[in-house]
Design a protein around this motif. Structure first.
Motif, short mmCIF file in Angstrom:
data_model
loop_
_atom_site.label_atom_id
_atom_site.label_comp_id
_atom_site.label_asym_id
_atom_site.label_seq_id
_atom_site.Cartn_x
_atom_site.Cartn_y
_atom_site.Cartn_z
N PHE A 28 0.83 -1.20 0.00
CA PHE A 28 0.00 0.00 0.00
C PHE A 28 0.87 1.26 0.00
N LYS A 29 0.36 2.28 -0.69
CA LYS A 29 1.05 3.57 -0.68
C LYS A 29 1.04 4.16 0.72
N GLY A 30 2.13 4.85 1.06
CA GLY A 30 2.22 5.48 2.37
C GLY A 30 2.75 4.58 3.46
N LEU A 31 3.15 3.37 3.12
CA LEU A 31 3.69 2.47 4.14
C LEU A 31 4.97 3.07 4.71
N ARG A 32 5.09 3.03 6.01
CA ARG A 32 6.25 3.62 6.67
C ARG A 32 7.48 2.75 6.43
N MET A 33 8.43 3.31 5.70
CA MET A 33 9.64 2.58 5.35
C MET A 33 10.84 3.51 5.52
N ALA A 34 12.01 2.98 5.23
CA ALA A 34 13.22 3.80 5.30
C ALA A 34 13.19 4.86 4.21
N GLY A 35 13.84 5.98 4.46
CA GLY A 35 13.88 7.06 3.48
C GLY A 35 14.53 8.29 4.06
N ARG A 36 14.48 9.36 3.28
CA ARG A 36 15.11 10.61 3.71
C ARG A 36 14.32 11.21 4.87
N MET A 37 15.04 11.68 5.86
CA MET A 37 14.42 12.18 7.08
C MET A 37 14.88 13.61 7.33
N GLY A 38 13.95 14.45 7.79
CA GLY A 38 14.29 15.83 8.12
C GLY A 38 14.25 16.74 6.92
N GLY A 39 14.64 18.00 7.14
CA GLY A 39 14.66 18.98 6.06
C GLY A 39 13.29 19.47 5.66
N ASN A 40 12.27 19.24 6.47
CA ASN A 40 10.91 19.65 6.13
C ASN A 40 10.49 20.83 6.99
#
Length: 206
Positions: free
Chosen positions: A157-169
């Motif tokens: 499913f879209k939006g599944l919590r996975m590894a990725g870029r963090m911060g900068g928001n």
């Protein structure tokens, strides 16, 4: 929403009347210059554009130079529009921290969070990891585990919590109390922490 533009200086602590040490953040707030005045007749809405932070002319393009020249000020690094000021302002007018904020006010602070790069699910989302090293597991303590959905719907499913870029928001922290206002040094001391690294620009909304 009235407010000013500032720069995060760092964190410290102050004592209140009861002798309690309160963690707080020091923000260099202003002076900000009015670089544009929006009106309902011309722009469809009323707002005041403020500029903060000096910028060299050689790093400013010609349209921006003309914009600042019209306001009668030097090039500014950060421009932000604010609505619902209590009074009207003229081009080139300067606003200081004492003009907008007072002690015991509550403010919202908007900033850009520190970039943390590519992170796994444990740090990014607070996962607990797969668990111990039993049942033949090997080097999977901080892995996300199963992500599939069997033969139906046979997709992730879209939006599944996975590894990725963090911060900068962009992050807004609400309802921070103003502990000190120092007009001589253009400093504002607010309770708690605010997003961003030291010397990063923040928006203080009242």
């Amino acid at each position: 929403m009235s407010g000013l533009i500032g720069k995060k200086i760092g964190m410290t602590s102050v004592y209140n009347a009861d002798g309690q040490a309160l963690a707080c953040t020091v923000i260099q707030t202003g002076p900000c210059v009015v670089t544009q005045v929006r009106s309902v007749e011309k722009d469809g809405y009323a707002a005041v554009q403020l500029g903060f932070g000096e910028k060299k002319e050689k790093h400013t393009n010609k349209p921006e130079l003309g914009h600042f020249k019209k306001a009668g000020t030097t090039p500014k690094r950060k421009l932000v529009e604010f609505k619902e000021f209590d009074k009207e302002f003229n081009l080139g007018e300067t606003l200081t921290v004492a003009d907008v904020f007072a002690e015991a006010d509550f403010v919202d602070v908007v900033g850009t969070a520190k970039g943390r790069g590519f992170q796994g699910v444990v740090k990014r989302h607070g996962f607990g990891g797969v668990g111990g090293q039993t049942h033949g597991q090997h080097n999977r303590g901080r892995h996300p585990g199963s992500i599939g959905a069997c033969s139906f719907p046979s997709r992730v499913f879209k939006g599944l919590r996975m590894a990725g870029r963090m911060g900068g928001n962009r992050v807004k922290v609400q309802n921070l109390r103003v502990l000190r206002v120092m007009p001589e040094q253009n400093l504002l001391v607010v309770s708690g922490s605010i997003p961003g690294a030291k010397n990063s620009y923040v928006i203080i909304e009242k």
